[in-house]
Design a protein around this motif. Structure first.
Motif, PDB file in Angstrom:
ATOM      1  N   SER A  71      -1.751  -4.110   1.186  1.00 36.65           N
ATOM      2  CA  SER A  71      -1.311  -4.220  -0.209  1.00 36.65           C
ATOM      3  C   SER A  71      -0.133  -5.162  -0.346  1.00 36.65           C
ATOM      4  O   SER A  71      -0.002  -5.872  -1.348  1.00 36.65           O
ATOM      5  N   MET A  72       0.718  -5.147   0.668  1.00 37.46           N
ATOM      6  CA  MET A  72       1.850  -6.069   0.598  1.00 37.46           C
ATOM      7  C   MET A  72       1.362  -7.519   0.649  1.00 37.46           C
ATOM      8  O   MET A  72       1.808  -8.368  -0.122  1.00 37.46           O
TER       9      MET A  72
ATOM     10  N   GLY B 123      -1.047  -8.051  -2.482  1.00 35.95           N
ATOM     11  CA  GLY B 123      -0.274  -7.861  -3.713  1.00 35.95           C
ATOM     12  C   GLY B 123       0.692  -9.001  -3.951  1.00 35.95           C
ATOM     13  O   GLY B 123       0.843  -9.495  -5.073  1.00 35.95           O
ATOM     14  N   THR B 124       1.335  -9.435  -2.895  1.00 35.80           N
ATOM     15  CA  THR B 124       2.284 -10.534  -3.064  1.00 35.80           C
ATOM     16  C   THR B 124       1.559 -11.800  -3.520  1.00 35.80           C
ATOM     17  O   THR B 124       1.969 -12.466  -4.484  1.00 35.80           O
TER      18      THR B 124
ATOM     19  N   GLU C 289      -1.364 -12.101  -4.944  1.00 36.73           N
ATOM     20  CA  GLU C 289      -1.906 -11.977  -6.299  1.00 36.73           C
ATOM     21  C   GLU C 289      -0.800 -12.054  -7.344  1.00 36.73           C
ATOM     22  O   GLU C 289      -0.960 -12.676  -8.396  1.00 36.73           O
ATOM     23  N   HIS C 290       0.306 -11.421  -7.030  1.00 40.15           N
ATOM     24  CA  HIS C 290       1.428 -11.461  -7.962  1.00 40.15           C
ATOM     25  C   HIS C 290       1.891 -12.891  -8.190  1.00 40.15           C
ATOM     26  O   HIS C 290       2.141 -13.323  -9.324  1.00 40.15           O
TER      27      HIS C 290
ATOM     28  N   MET D 131       7.120  -9.924  -3.503  1.00 38.45           N
ATOM     29  CA  MET D 131       6.599  -8.988  -2.519  1.00 38.45           C
ATOM     30  C   MET D 131       6.784  -7.550  -2.988  1.00 38.45           C
ATOM     31  O   MET D 131       5.876  -6.721  -2.900  1.00 38.45           O
TER      32      MET D 131
ATOM     33  N   MET E 299       7.434  -6.364  -6.166  1.00 32.66           N
ATOM     34  CA  MET E 299       6.673  -6.042  -7.372  1.00 32.66           C
ATOM     35  C   MET E 299       5.174  -6.159  -7.118  1.00 32.66           C
ATOM     36  O   MET E 299       4.387  -5.332  -7.582  1.00 32.66           O
ATOM     37  N   GLY E 300       4.804  -7.191  -6.422  1.00 31.01           N
ATOM     38  CA  GLY E 300       3.378  -7.402  -6.173  1.00 31.01           C
ATOM     39  C   GLY E 300       2.763  -6.250  -5.403  1.00 31.01           C
ATOM     40  O   GLY E 300       1.659  -5.794  -5.718  1.00 31.01           O
ATOM     41  N   THR E 301       3.477  -5.773  -4.431  1.00 33.41           N
ATOM     42  CA  THR E 301       2.942  -4.657  -3.656  1.00 33.41           C
ATOM     43  C   THR E 301       2.756  -3.420  -4.536  1.00 33.41           C
ATOM     44  O   THR E 301       1.701  -2.775  -4.532  1.00 33.41           O
TER      45      THR E 301
ATOM     46  N   GLU F 157       2.536  -3.224  -7.776  1.00 40.07           N
ATOM     47  CA  GLU F 157       1.492  -3.410  -8.785  1.00 40.07           C
ATOM     48  C   GLU F 157       0.107  -3.347  -8.156  1.00 40.07           C
ATOM     49  O   GLU F 157      -0.814  -2.764  -8.718  1.00 40.07           O
ATOM     50  N   HIS F 158       0.001  -3.941  -6.986  1.00 39.45           N
ATOM     51  CA  HIS F 158      -1.284  -3.911  -6.293  1.00 39.45           C
ATOM     52  C   HIS F 158      -1.709  -2.478  -5.988  1.00 39.45           C
ATOM     53  O   HIS F 158      -2.866  -2.085  -6.187  1.00 39.45           O
ATOM     54  N   LEU F 159      -0.747  -1.706  -5.519  1.00 43.38           N
ATOM     55  CA  LEU F 159      -1.060  -0.305  -5.215  1.00 43.38           C
ATOM     56  C   LEU F 159      -1.529   0.430  -6.460  1.00 43.38           C
ATOM     57  O   LEU F 159      -2.495   1.194  -6.421  1.00 43.38           O
TER      58      LEU F 159
END
Lengths: 237, 237, 237, 237
Positions: free
Chosen positions: A157-158, A161-162, A164-165, B158, B160-162, B164-166
């Motif tokens: 996810s890290m 997620g990073t 994608e963010h 990293m 926020m993205g993590t 949000e991804h979660l």
DNA sequence: AATGAATGAGGGTTCATTCAT
DNA sequence: TATGAATGAACCCTCATTCAT
């Protein structure tokens, strides 16, 4: 990718038009009429190829992810070490998203929120790729590259997620030309995460206590897998 | 928050209904008719309070983010050290998103892709909070907590993205009860990232040292930036 | 006309606002809300005074035509000769329409096309006045001022139609300041029509003769009909 | 005009239905639903042909005025003398309005008050015709048929205003069968006005002479203006 | 295979009007 | 008397989808 010399088929023209328009206006605000005009076909023709507006939407990532993610798997054998594999997978992702902004906008902004997308072959392909990434991380934990006790799901996810963010915000700002580019951020990103989860082999003294667990159990496991040092990347540029 | 004893106002009933329905069916698939029924008001009444369906959409996060993010700023002075601040901000985020799943679905899946949302007061509140996080990271770099040369924007992405991804994936899986919860992942997440970016002065007594920092050493460092107060954001307009 | 010193009553404020707004935007495009705001009363108050939006519309000309047309009748005894009477009636019309453009726009553009307006007291007042004009013309034919065999209905339509046409076009051009004004056209209009229908006793010295008539000859003729009084209308119903 | 044997096209059916319903109930009170039913098409089909309810409204006079007014210009060369031209133009008007009462109701009661109608091709056609009439009158003044110093705009307003007034009142009375018909009033109307504005060359033997003129004298006068052709309008753009 | 033409189904929005206070 | 608040009832318009050709 089909023959570049031949004129595009109707089907491809439709999908290209749809990709652009879906990405720019959103699925709901795009109209079949507009797509048909952009593709220079009649509306009815779209329904010849795609039963439904949503079918058309889902057909786009299916085609692309099949093309791209399979290729990203093909190169893995040529690379040594989990960290290299992970980097390679993420590299593919970023390259795909960066070189095809319409596609990344579509996937990240239109498809992710769509519940039915999860039951789609296209999503299966993405899951597959995502699962591959997870497997790499798990392998890294098992072989002692990464600390025992690390949560591979969190790590995935890290990573995802990073990325994608970064893309989502790039899109929301109107896709500005930027330095550093998102690709430029791949290595810094990996450095931080790998630094945070990598087993520190000779942490002379000190870290000892805390790290001990990490250092022992994993050490053994990894020796089975052959000392697998991740290939060093020279940070570019 | 208004008197909890009083029956909810029509306006609140409408917003509650809208939140639930927008989150579950998406903005475009939700109908005013359905919201009005859920809220037990007439459709026309909705238009008394909100000029437009989209206005109604945007009114929801505006109310909530104003309520929540301001509170998250208030607690910062009670916390010592950049890492603590960062943890506190992310804690607020996760708590908000976790305790109000409709809200997180709305923000992450419906609003983020909406271009007009970026011109909204609600988005400004989110940006403010996001900017606060960035300031904390920058402060950490400046005061030596984090490595010089770290890219604070990347680090924010990293974090926020993590998260949000979660949340996005939690929603896409139908919000299953899970162990560990997303909140449970906050510390592992921070450990990895902080581990990856923290200046390693002398590697000894690590874990203890970590706690020490929070309590003492960082406090001093931060006093340079104004007595341990969270970094001031210049309110932009 | 009510006391000019007193502040306007609510009812008057409503009617003033309605006149302006109906005239400018048309009956259907005007909203009660807008009128209520312009009049600084609540919407419900409008319904206290006028049962219906259309009632409000019809109330406006009723008030004004009662005020104005009665006055136009009062002056007739002071004027000598059918032509004078006719001129006087038309003069009133033009003056009313010109000095109160909102009112003329309302009557000519909003009310005339409205079928229910014909069953209205306001329309009755207008009909009365129109009938008075017809009576004058008939009197002129009877007393030999105008040619026997003239169609009085046609003549009335010529008079009224011309004036209304001039006003309608003036409104449709956005009521420009113009030279000659519509009032300036009254005498040319009457000259042409009277010239066309006047009995030519001896065809010589025409134009001069015209002026003579106005002053003398017609006076005598009319005395047959009862001492210079305007023709009686049998008040119907 | 298309083949009369073929069944009417959908578009024509829609326009016919719309004409009838707009004329009878007024633009605002007419509904697309009702028109679609009357035309036996779906509502959506109406929007295929006409983008907007108002577009549909404006399309009606555009079609008709193009058909009719052009024809009225074609016959002018066959007629001798300004008075004849004027009569011919007005004859067309009355015939159109009388033979198509829905159309006259639409134009006189619904369209005239509509401000946007003035920016419409249909209105341009009407203006063109109206301008032609004005040119005839001006020609008459110039060639000595009518008195120098006559105001041609006033005269046009008299002609058009009278006719419109007659029609408006005919409509407001529910279009009764009447004797004399409005067409029957054309010559009396023209007699009065022409009598009022005609140059009286030698005021003796007058009325006899009048008849003669029609037949002969005017013909000669008009030949000065180019063989009896109607006055050229400079097509404005 | 391709499409022009047609429409069913529904959605957002407006507003005159009501009524409890 | 005056009104804030609420709504019933429509209406215009859109668009994915179909089908005869």
């Amino acid at each position: 990718m089909t023959d570049k010399n031949r004129p595009k088929t109707r089907k491809d023209r439709i999908m290209d038009a749809a990709l652009r328009i879906f990405a720019e206006k959103g699925f709901q605000n795009a109209t079949i009429t507009e797509i048909s005009k952009e593709a220079s076909v009649s509306e009815a023709t779209i329904y010849e190829y795609f039963g439904t507006k949503e079918d058309l939407l889902f057909a786009i990532p299916e085609k692309i992810s099949n093309e791209v993610f399979k290729k990203s798997v093909e190169v893995l054998p040529y690379i040594k070490g989990v960290e290299g594999w992970i980097r390679s997978i993420l590299f593919s992702y970023i390259q795909l998203y960066q070189s095809n902004p319409h596609y990344s906008a579509l996937v990240l902004l239109q498809l992710m929120p769509n519940k039915r997308f999860r039951q789609t072959p296209a999503h299966a392909a993405i899951r597959l790729s995502s699962h591959g990434l997870l497997d790499c991380i798990k392998a890294g934990i098992e072989d002692g590259t990464f600390k025992k006790g690390s949560n591979p799901y969190l790590i995935r996810s890290m990573l995802m997620g990073t990325i994608e963010h970064l893309f989502i915000h790039w899109h929301m700002q109107g896709m500005p030309k930027k330095e550093p580019s998102i690709m430029d951020m791949l290595d810094p990103l990996l450095n931080i995460i790998f630094d945070g989860i990598r087993t520190k082999k000779e942490e002379s003294g000190t870290t000892l206590y805390l790290k001990l667990e990490d250092a022992n159990a994993f050490g053994k496991l990894l020796q089975k897998k052959g000392g697998g040092h991740p290939p060093k990347r020279k940070t570019k540029k």
